[in-house]
Scaffold this motif. Structure first.
Motif, short mmCIF file in Angstrom:
data_model
loop_
_atom_site.label_atom_id
_atom_site.label_comp_id
_atom_site.label_asym_id
_atom_site.label_seq_id
_atom_site.Cartn_x
_atom_site.Cartn_y
_atom_site.Cartn_z
N ALA A 53 0.93 -1.10 0.09
CA ALA A 53 0.20 0.02 -0.05
C ALA A 53 0.84 1.29 0.02
O ALA A 53 2.14 1.44 0.57
N GLY A 54 0.30 2.28 -0.46
CA GLY A 54 0.93 3.53 -0.33
C GLY A 54 0.52 4.34 -1.89
O GLY A 54 -0.35 3.94 -2.69
N PRO A 55 1.07 5.49 -1.91
CA PRO A 55 0.79 6.30 -3.06
C PRO A 55 1.05 5.78 -4.28
O PRO A 55 2.25 4.93 -4.45
N LEU A 56 0.19 5.90 -5.12
CA LEU A 56 0.48 5.26 -6.52
C LEU A 56 1.32 5.87 -7.29
O LEU A 56 2.53 5.59 -7.91
N ASP A 57 0.94 7.33 -7.74
CA ASP A 57 1.76 8.05 -8.46
C ASP A 57 1.02 9.27 -8.52
O ASP A 57 0.11 9.63 -8.03
N PHE A 58 1.67 10.30 -9.29
CA PHE A 58 1.09 11.72 -9.53
C PHE A 58 0.32 11.73 -10.74
O PHE A 58 0.78 11.27 -11.93
N PHE A 59 -0.85 12.12 -10.67
CA PHE A 59 -1.74 12.20 -11.91
C PHE A 59 -2.17 13.69 -11.99
O PHE A 59 -2.72 14.26 -11.13
N PRO A 60 -1.71 14.23 -13.41
CA PRO A 60 -2.14 15.70 -13.50
C PRO A 60 -3.52 15.87 -13.46
O PRO A 60 -4.38 15.21 -14.27
N PRO A 61 -4.06 16.86 -13.00
CA PRO A 61 -5.48 17.44 -13.13
C PRO A 61 -6.06 17.66 -14.73
O PRO A 61 -7.13 16.92 -15.07
N ARG A 62 -5.24 18.41 -15.45
CA ARG A 62 -5.72 18.52 -16.93
C ARG A 62 -4.38 18.84 -17.56
O ARG A 62 -3.61 19.69 -16.97
N SER A 63 -4.43 18.70 -18.97
CA SER A 63 -3.27 18.96 -19.54
C SER A 63 -3.64 19.13 -21.09
O SER A 63 -4.68 18.09 -21.65
N ALA A 64 -3.24 19.98 -21.91
CA ALA A 64 -3.42 20.40 -23.40
C ALA A 64 -2.91 19.31 -24.04
O ALA A 64 -2.92 19.36 -25.35
N TYR A 65 -1.62 18.72 -23.54
CA TYR A 65 -0.79 18.29 -24.39
C TYR A 65 -1.10 16.72 -25.02
O TYR A 65 -0.79 16.38 -26.14
N PRO A 66 -2.18 15.73 -24.27
CA PRO A 66 -2.44 14.89 -24.85
C PRO A 66 -3.32 14.81 -26.28
O PRO A 66 -2.91 14.25 -27.30
N PHE A 74 7.91 17.34 -19.95
CA PHE A 74 8.40 18.38 -19.16
C PHE A 74 7.40 19.03 -18.53
O PHE A 74 7.61 19.97 -17.91
N GLU A 75 6.01 18.78 -18.69
CA GLU A 75 5.03 19.61 -17.99
C GLU A 75 5.37 19.97 -16.59
O GLU A 75 5.08 20.72 -16.16
N TYR A 76 5.41 18.82 -15.97
CA TYR A 76 5.44 18.83 -14.45
C TYR A 76 6.81 18.49 -13.70
O TYR A 76 6.96 18.03 -12.75
N VAL A 77 8.14 18.99 -14.57
CA VAL A 77 9.05 18.56 -14.05
C VAL A 77 9.70 19.43 -12.95
O VAL A 77 10.30 18.90 -12.04
N GLN A 78 8.88 20.55 -12.83
CA GLN A 78 9.33 21.36 -11.58
C GLN A 78 8.30 21.20 -10.56
O GLN A 78 8.37 21.90 -9.43
N ARG A 79 7.68 20.22 -10.51
CA ARG A 79 6.50 20.03 -9.39
C ARG A 79 7.55 19.32 -7.93
O ARG A 79 8.53 19.07 -8.17
N ASP A 80 6.78 19.84 -6.80
CA ASP A 80 7.31 19.31 -5.60
C ASP A 80 7.17 17.88 -5.23
O ASP A 80 6.19 17.25 -5.11
#
Length: 129
Positions: A73-86, A123-129
Motif C-alpha cells: 500500500a501507499g501512494p501510486l503516482d502523480f496524476f495531473p489534473p488536466r493537460s492540453a498536451y495529450p 516536461f510539463e510537471y518537471v518542476q513540481r514538488d
C-alpha cells in the motif's frame, strides 16, 4: 520478478526450439527464421531484465507467500489534473500518419506537432514538488 523471469525464459526457450525446428524444416527461409529469432531475442531480453531486477532489489511482497496486502500500500503516482498536451500529441500523430499518404510537407508538420506534444508531456510537471 523471479516468476516473470522464469516465465519469459520459458517463452524464449519455446521460440528458440521453434526457430531451430523451423529453420531446419524450411531450408532456411529468411522471413520466418528472422521473425522467430527476433522473438527469441526479445523474450530473452525481458527475462534477463526481470532476473537482474530480482537480484538487485530482492523479492517483492507479491513474491513472498506470507506477505500482507498492506506491505504494497501507499501512494501510486502523480496524476495531473488536466493537460492540453495529450490532444496535441494525438493531433500530431494523426497529421504524421496523413503525411505518409498526402506528402512530405504534411508529414514534417505532423512530426513537429507530435514532437511538441511529446516534449510537453515529458516536461510539463518537471518542476513540481
Amino acid at each position: 520478478m523471479k516468476t516473470e523471469a522464469y516465465l519469459f525464459a520459458g517463452v524464449a526457450g519455446f521460440f528458440f526450439g521453434t526457430g531451430a525446428f523451423y529453420t531446419w524444416l524450411s531450408d532456411r527461409e529468411p522471413a520466418g527464421t528472422a521473425a522467430l529469432t527476433v522473438s527469441f531475442v526479445m523474450a530473452s531480453l525481458i527475462s534477463f531484465f526481470c532476473a537482474m531486477n530480482h537480484r538487485r532489489r530482492g523479492p517483492r511482497p507479491e513474491d513472498r507467500k506470507g506477505a500482507e496486502v498492506a506491505e504494497r500500500a501507499g501512494p501510486l503516482d502523480f496524476f495531473p489534473p488536466r493537460s492540453a498536451y495529450p490532444p496535441l500529441t494525438g493531433l500530431g500523430a494523426a497529421l504524421t500518419a496523413l503525411g505518409i499518404v498526402y506528402g512530405l510537407w504534411l508529414f514534417l508538420v505532423g512530426f513537429g506537432v507530435l514532437g511538441a506534444g511529446v516534449l510537453g508531456l515529458t516536461f510539463e510537471y518537471v518542476q513540481r514538488d
